[in-house]
Scaffold this motif. Structure first.
Motif, mmCIF file in Angstrom:
data_model
loop_
_atom_site.group_PDB
_atom_site.id
_atom_site.type_symbol
_atom_site.label_atom_id
_atom_site.label_comp_id
_atom_site.label_asym_id
_atom_site.label_seq_id
_atom_site.Cartn_x
_atom_site.Cartn_y
_atom_site.Cartn_z
ATOM 1 N N THR A 171 5.895 2.685 9.702
ATOM 2 C CA THR A 171 6.480 3.664 8.781
ATOM 3 C C THR A 171 6.945 2.925 7.537
ATOM 4 O O THR A 171 7.666 1.915 7.641
ATOM 5 C CB THR A 171 7.673 4.383 9.424
ATOM 6 N N PHE A 172 6.515 3.411 6.388
ATOM 7 C CA PHE A 172 6.861 2.775 5.113
ATOM 8 C C PHE A 172 7.736 3.709 4.284
ATOM 9 O O PHE A 172 7.452 4.898 4.158
ATOM 10 C CB PHE A 172 5.597 2.428 4.317
ATOM 11 N N ALA A 174 -1.387 3.024 -9.184
ATOM 12 C CA ALA A 174 -1.257 2.067 -8.081
ATOM 13 C C ALA A 174 -0.290 2.593 -7.032
ATOM 14 O O ALA A 174 -0.553 2.498 -5.821
ATOM 15 C CB ALA A 174 -0.782 0.715 -8.612
ATOM 16 N N TYR A 175 0.812 3.150 -7.465
ATOM 17 C CA TYR A 175 1.833 3.658 -6.556
ATOM 18 C C TYR A 175 1.279 4.784 -5.692
ATOM 19 O O TYR A 175 1.450 4.781 -4.462
ATOM 20 C CB TYR A 175 3.012 4.140 -7.397
ATOM 21 N N GLU A 176 0.605 5.743 -6.317
ATOM 22 C CA GLU A 176 0.072 6.885 -5.565
ATOM 23 C C GLU A 176 -1.137 6.485 -4.706
ATOM 24 O O GLU A 176 -1.268 6.924 -3.558
ATOM 25 C CB GLU A 176 -0.308 8.014 -6.525
ATOM 26 N N THR A 177 -2.004 5.643 -5.246
ATOM 27 C CA THR A 177 -3.178 5.217 -4.491
ATOM 28 C C THR A 177 -2.775 4.412 -3.264
ATOM 29 O O THR A 177 -3.365 4.546 -2.185
ATOM 30 C CB THR A 177 -4.119 4.379 -5.378
ATOM 31 N N SER A 178 -1.763 3.578 -3.414
ATOM 32 C CA SER A 178 -1.314 2.766 -2.279
ATOM 33 C C SER A 178 -0.851 3.648 -1.131
ATOM 34 O O SER A 178 -1.091 3.337 0.043
ATOM 35 C CB SER A 178 -0.194 1.820 -2.718
ATOM 36 N N LYS A 179 -0.188 4.744 -1.450
ATOM 37 C CA LYS A 179 0.245 5.681 -0.396
ATOM 38 C C LYS A 179 -0.960 6.307 0.303
ATOM 39 O O LYS A 179 -0.988 6.410 1.542
ATOM 40 C CB LYS A 179 1.122 6.779 -0.996
ATOM 41 N N GLU A 180 -1.934 6.711 -0.485
ATOM 42 C CA GLU A 180 -3.134 7.330 0.097
ATOM 43 C C GLU A 180 -3.836 6.360 1.044
ATOM 44 O O GLU A 180 -4.310 6.753 2.121
ATOM 45 C CB GLU A 180 -4.081 7.762 -1.021
ATOM 46 N N ILE A 181 -3.911 5.089 0.658
ATOM 47 C CA ILE A 181 -4.583 4.090 1.490
ATOM 48 C C ILE A 181 -3.832 3.909 2.812
ATOM 49 O O ILE A 181 -4.441 3.868 3.884
ATOM 50 C CB ILE A 181 -4.699 2.750 0.735
ATOM 51 N N LEU A 182 -2.515 3.803 2.742
ATOM 52 C CA LEU A 182 -1.733 3.628 3.962
ATOM 53 C C LEU A 182 -1.811 4.866 4.855
ATOM 54 O O LEU A 182 -1.929 4.749 6.087
ATOM 55 C CB LEU A 182 -0.272 3.318 3.617
ATOM 56 N N LEU A 183 -1.760 6.036 4.252
ATOM 57 C CA LEU A 183 -1.881 7.274 5.041
ATOM 58 C C LEU A 183 -3.234 7.355 5.736
ATOM 59 O O LEU A 183 -3.328 7.745 6.906
ATOM 60 C CB LEU A 183 -1.666 8.491 4.137
ATOM 61 N N SER A 184 -4.285 6.950 5.019
ATOM 62 C CA SER A 184 -5.620 6.995 5.616
ATOM 63 C C SER A 184 -5.764 5.990 6.752
ATOM 64 O O SER A 184 -6.616 6.143 7.633
ATOM 65 C CB SER A 184 -6.694 6.744 4.550
ATOM 66 N N ALA A 185 -4.917 4.948 6.744
ATOM 67 C CA ALA A 185 -4.916 3.963 7.832
ATOM 68 C C ALA A 185 -4.029 4.401 8.991
ATOM 69 O O ALA A 185 -3.890 3.667 9.968
ATOM 70 C CB ALA A 185 -4.456 2.602 7.308
ATOM 71 N N GLY A 186 -3.421 5.565 8.866
ATOM 72 C CA GLY A 186 -2.614 6.107 9.954
ATOM 73 C C GLY A 186 -1.129 5.845 9.857
ATOM 74 O O GLY A 186 -0.368 6.232 10.761
ATOM 75 N N LYS A 212 9.191 -10.906 9.497
ATOM 76 C CA LYS A 212 8.705 -9.543 9.714
ATOM 77 C C LYS A 212 8.063 -8.995 8.446
ATOM 78 O O LYS A 212 7.003 -8.345 8.494
ATOM 79 C CB LYS A 212 9.847 -8.627 10.162
ATOM 80 N N LEU A 213 8.688 -9.257 7.290
ATOM 81 C CA LEU A 213 8.136 -8.759 6.027
ATOM 82 C C LEU A 213 6.767 -9.372 5.759
ATOM 83 O O LEU A 213 5.844 -8.682 5.305
ATOM 84 C CB LEU A 213 9.098 -9.069 4.882
ATOM 85 N N LEU A 214 6.604 -10.664 6.048
ATOM 86 C CA LEU A 214 5.299 -11.301 5.845
ATOM 87 C C LEU A 214 4.254 -10.731 6.807
ATOM 88 O O LEU A 214 3.093 -10.521 6.422
ATOM 89 C CB LEU A 214 5.421 -12.807 6.033
ATOM 90 N N SER A 215 4.644 -10.485 8.045
ATOM 91 C CA SER A 215 3.706 -9.909 9.007
ATOM 92 C C SER A 215 3.244 -8.529 8.558
ATOM 93 O O SER A 215 2.040 -8.216 8.591
ATOM 94 C CB SER A 215 4.374 -9.818 10.384
ATOM 95 N N THR A 216 4.182 -7.704 8.097
ATOM 96 C CA THR A 216 3.819 -6.380 7.587
ATOM 97 C C THR A 216 2.977 -6.508 6.322
ATOM 98 O O THR A 216 2.012 -5.757 6.128
ATOM 99 C CB THR A 216 5.088 -5.564 7.304
ATOM 100 N N SER A 217 3.308 -7.466 5.479
ATOM 101 C CA SER A 217 2.542 -7.687 4.242
ATOM 102 C C SER A 217 1.091 -8.026 4.541
ATOM 103 O O SER A 217 0.183 -7.623 3.811
ATOM 104 C CB SER A 217 3.177 -8.813 3.420
ATOM 105 N N LYS A 218 0.867 -8.782 5.615
ATOM 106 C CA LYS A 218 -0.501 -9.152 5.971
ATOM 107 C C LYS A 218 -1.315 -7.919 6.331
ATOM 108 O O LYS A 218 -2.485 -7.782 5.922
ATOM 109 C CB LYS A 218 -0.489 -10.145 7.136
ATOM 110 N N ALA A 219 -0.710 -6.998 7.081
ATOM 111 C CA ALA A 219 -1.408 -5.770 7.448
ATOM 112 C C ALA A 219 -1.658 -4.895 6.227
ATOM 113 O O ALA A 219 -2.745 -4.314 6.062
ATOM 114 C CB ALA A 219 -0.591 -5.006 8.486
ATOM 115 N N VAL A 220 -0.676 -4.816 5.335
ATOM 116 C CA VAL A 220 -0.828 -4.000 4.123
ATOM 117 C C VAL A 220 -1.874 -4.611 3.192
ATOM 118 O O VAL A 220 -2.722 -3.907 2.628
ATOM 119 C CB VAL A 220 0.528 -3.857 3.410
ATOM 120 N N ALA A 221 -1.816 -5.937 3.026
ATOM 121 C CA ALA A 221 -2.770 -6.605 2.134
ATOM 122 C C ALA A 221 -4.208 -6.389 2.586
ATOM 123 O O ALA A 221 -5.127 -6.320 1.760
ATOM 124 C CB ALA A 221 -2.467 -8.094 2.058
#
Length: 459
Positions: free
Chosen positions: A244-245, A266-278, A424-433
Motif C-alpha cells: 500500500t502506497f 509523472a505523478y499520475e502515471t506512477s500511480k497507474e503503473i502501481l495500480l496495474s501491478a496490483g 525497508k525503504l530500499l527494499s520497497t524502492s527496488k520493487a517500485v523501480a
C-alpha cells in the motif's frame, strides 16, 4: 558486443572482479576514457588525477582475495566538501584552493577500507551552501543545471563517469540532482551515517547523500554503512500486489506557480503503473501544521546555524567568502533571533514522531522530487521546495528515475519512510523501480557514446 565496464553498475563490476573476469585497472581505464570523452561538456570533476587513479587501481588489484572487502573495485566520486587524505578538498572556495586535509572523512574512510577506488572530487556549490551553480553541466543537456549543491556527483554518475558518488543534503541537494540526471539518489535517515570530515552548514539538517544507477548499489552501500532496521525486511522485496502506497503532494504543490506538466504526468502515471501491478494507493494531504515547515527550516535553522558554521572563514578571510554566506554570520539576510531559532527546533522536533506514524501506515509514501525538468542555465541549481520538508523531518528518502518531459529530460519521484526504516525503504524502492524505471527511456535524450545495451538507470 562487450560494452565498456564504466556502463555497468558497481554491483555488476564487483562480481566480475571477484570472478577474475575484470581488473580494477581496466575498470579505471574505462572510466577514464569516458571522462576524457565527456569532461569538456559535463565538467563534473573539481579534481581528478589519472596517475593517482591507476596507482590506486594497481594497489587494489595486487591485494590477495582474502584481504579484499565487499566494495572491492567500486568507483567512487566524492563531493568536494568531503575530506580525502590523498586528494585536495577545496569546497569551491578560493579560501581553500589547493587545500590538502590529509585525512579521510568518515564515509570515505569506510568505503576505502572496504575496497572502493576513490576516483576524484566532484564539483559542489560554495561549501555546498548556496544555490549558485558550479561549472558542472547536466548529463543530458549541457545547457541545463545538473542541480545542486551536489552538482558534479549527480552529473558524474548520470554520465557513467563513476558508479557511485557521495553528495550531501541540507535542503534538496542530493534528491534534486538525482532527478535531473536520471539516477537513483538516497538521503538516509539523518545522522545514520557519520558526518565527521564533512563541511557542515547545518548540524540539524546536513546528511550524507548517495548516488547510484541501481537500487542494488544503494543496498550495497547501506550494508557497508550498517544501515540496519530494527526489523530488517525480507531478502526478496515484498510483491507490489501486497503493498500500500501513500501519495502526498505536500503544500509545495500549491505554491510558486504550481507543478509543471511533466511532474503532473509523472505523478499520475506512477500511480497507474502501481495500480496495474496490483498495489493499493491512498492519497492524503499533510496536516496544516506541516505547511510552514520549509519556511522554518530555511529561514530559522539554516540561517541560525550558518552564523556559527561560516564564522571561521569569515574572520580569517571575509572577502573570500560569498556575500550570501557572510550574511549568515552577520545575521543580515533574514535577521533571525535566537528565540526564532529555538521555536523552529522545538516545532520541527515535535512533528517528527507524528510524521513517523503517518509514514508507517504505508510500505512507502510517494511524493515529488522536483517541480519539473532541470532548468536551462547554470546560474541556479533549481528549486528544492519538494525536498526540504523531508530533510527537516530527518526521514529517509529515495529518488527513483523513470519518467521524462516532452523535451526528453528526466524527472523522478521520491519514496519516503519513517526514520531508521532505511532498509525497508530500499527494499520497497527496488520493487517500485522494477516497474517505474525505464518507463520513458524511449523519450529520454540518449547520452553521447551510450551503447544500445546500456540502460539509463537500472532497478
Amino acid at each position: 558486443m562487450t560494452i565498456p565496464s564504466n556502463f555497468l553498475t558497481a554491483t555488476e563490476t564487483i562480481a566480475l572482479i571477484n570472478d577474475g573476469k575484470l581488473t580494477v585497472t581496466q575498470l579505471a581505464l574505462d572510466h577514464f576514457a569516458r571522462y576524457e570523452a565527456r569532461d569538456a561538456e559535463v565538467e563534473a570533476w573539481a579534481y581528478i588525477n589519472k596517475d593517482h587513479i591507476l596507482k590506486e587501481a594497481k594497489r587494489l588489484d595486487d591485494l590477495p582475495k582474502e584481504k579484499r572487502g565487499p566494495l572491492h573495485g567500486m568507483i567512487l566520486g566524492v563531493k568536494d566538501m568531503i575530506n580525502t587524505y590523498d586528494l585536495p578538498t577545496q569546497h569551491n572556495s578560493p579560501i581553500y584552493k589547493g587545500h590538502q586535509p590529509g585525512i579521510d572523512a568518515a564515509p570515505v574512510a569506510v568505503c576505502r577500507a572496504l575496497g572502493a577506488l576513490i576516483y576524484g572530487k566532484t564539483h559542489t556549490t560554495e561549501f555546498a551552501s548556496t544555490g549558485v551553480g558550479p561549472p558542472a553541466h547536466n548529463a543530458y543537456d549541457p545547457a541545463r543545471t545538473p542541480g545542486g549543491s551536489s552538482s558534479g556527483s549527480g552529473a558524474a554518475v548520470g554520465d557513467y563517469q563513476c558508479q557511485i558518488a557521495f553528495g550531501t543534503q541540507t535542503g534538496g541537494d542530493t534528491i534534486r540532482p538525482g532527478s535531473f540526471n536520471n539516477i537513483f539518489a538516497m538521503k538516509p535517515t539523518w545522522s545514520a551515517i557519520s558526518r565527521e570530515g564533512l563541511k557542515i552548514f547545518s548540524v540539524t539538517l546536513d546528511t550524507l547523500g548517495l548516488y547510484s544507477r541501481s537500487v542494488s548499489d544503494l543496498q550495497l552501500l547501506a550494508y557497508a554503512f550498517r544501515l540496519i532496521d530494527d526489523v530488517p525486511p525480507p531478502l526478496t522485496p515484498k510483491p507490489l500486489s501486497e503493498c500500500t502506497f501513500g501519495y502526498t503532494k505536500t503544500h509545495s504543490w500549491y505554491i510558486s506557480g504550481g507543478p509543471s506538466p511533466e511532474l503532473i504526468r509523472a505523478y499520475e502515471t506512477s500511480k497507474e503503473i502501481l495500480l496495474s501491478a496490483g498495489a493499493k494507493i491512498e492519497e492524503f494531504e499533510m496536516p496544516p501544521e506541516f505547511n510552514d515547515l520549509a519556511l522554518l527550516r530555511n529561514r530559522y535553522i539554516m540561517a541560525g546555524e550558518g552564523r556559527a558554521a561560516f564564522l571561521p572563514e569569515y574572520v580569517a578571510n571575509r572577502w573570500g567568502l560569498s556575500d550570501q554566506l557572510a550574511s549568515h554570520v552577520e545575521n543580515k539576510q533574514f535577521v533571525i533571533t535566537r528565540q526564532m531559532q529555538l521555536q523552529a527546533y522545538d516545532e520541527i522536533a515535535a512533528l517528527r514522531p507524528i510524521v513517523d506514524g503517518m509514514l508507517g501506515k504505508y510500505d512507502a509514501v510517494v511524493t515529488p522530487s522536483v517541480p519539473g525538468e532541470a532548468p536551462i542555465g547554470l546560474g541556479s541549481t533549481g528549486d528544492a521546495r519538494f525536498c526540504s520538508m523531508w530533510t527537516a523531518l530527518h526521514v529517509p528518502c529515495v529518488q527513483i528515475p523513470g519518467f521524462a518531459s516532452e523535451n526528453g529530460m528526466p524527472i523522478g519521484l521520491t519514496l519516503v519512510g519513517p526514520r531508521y526504516h532505511d532498509q525497508k525503504l530500499l527494499s520497497t524502492s527496488k520493487a517500485v523501480a522494477a516497474v517505474w524505471n525505464g518507463y520513458d527511456n524511449a523519450k529520454l535524450v540518449k547520452l553521447p557514446g551510450e551503447p544500445a545495451e546500456a540502460v539509463h538507470a537500472k532497478p
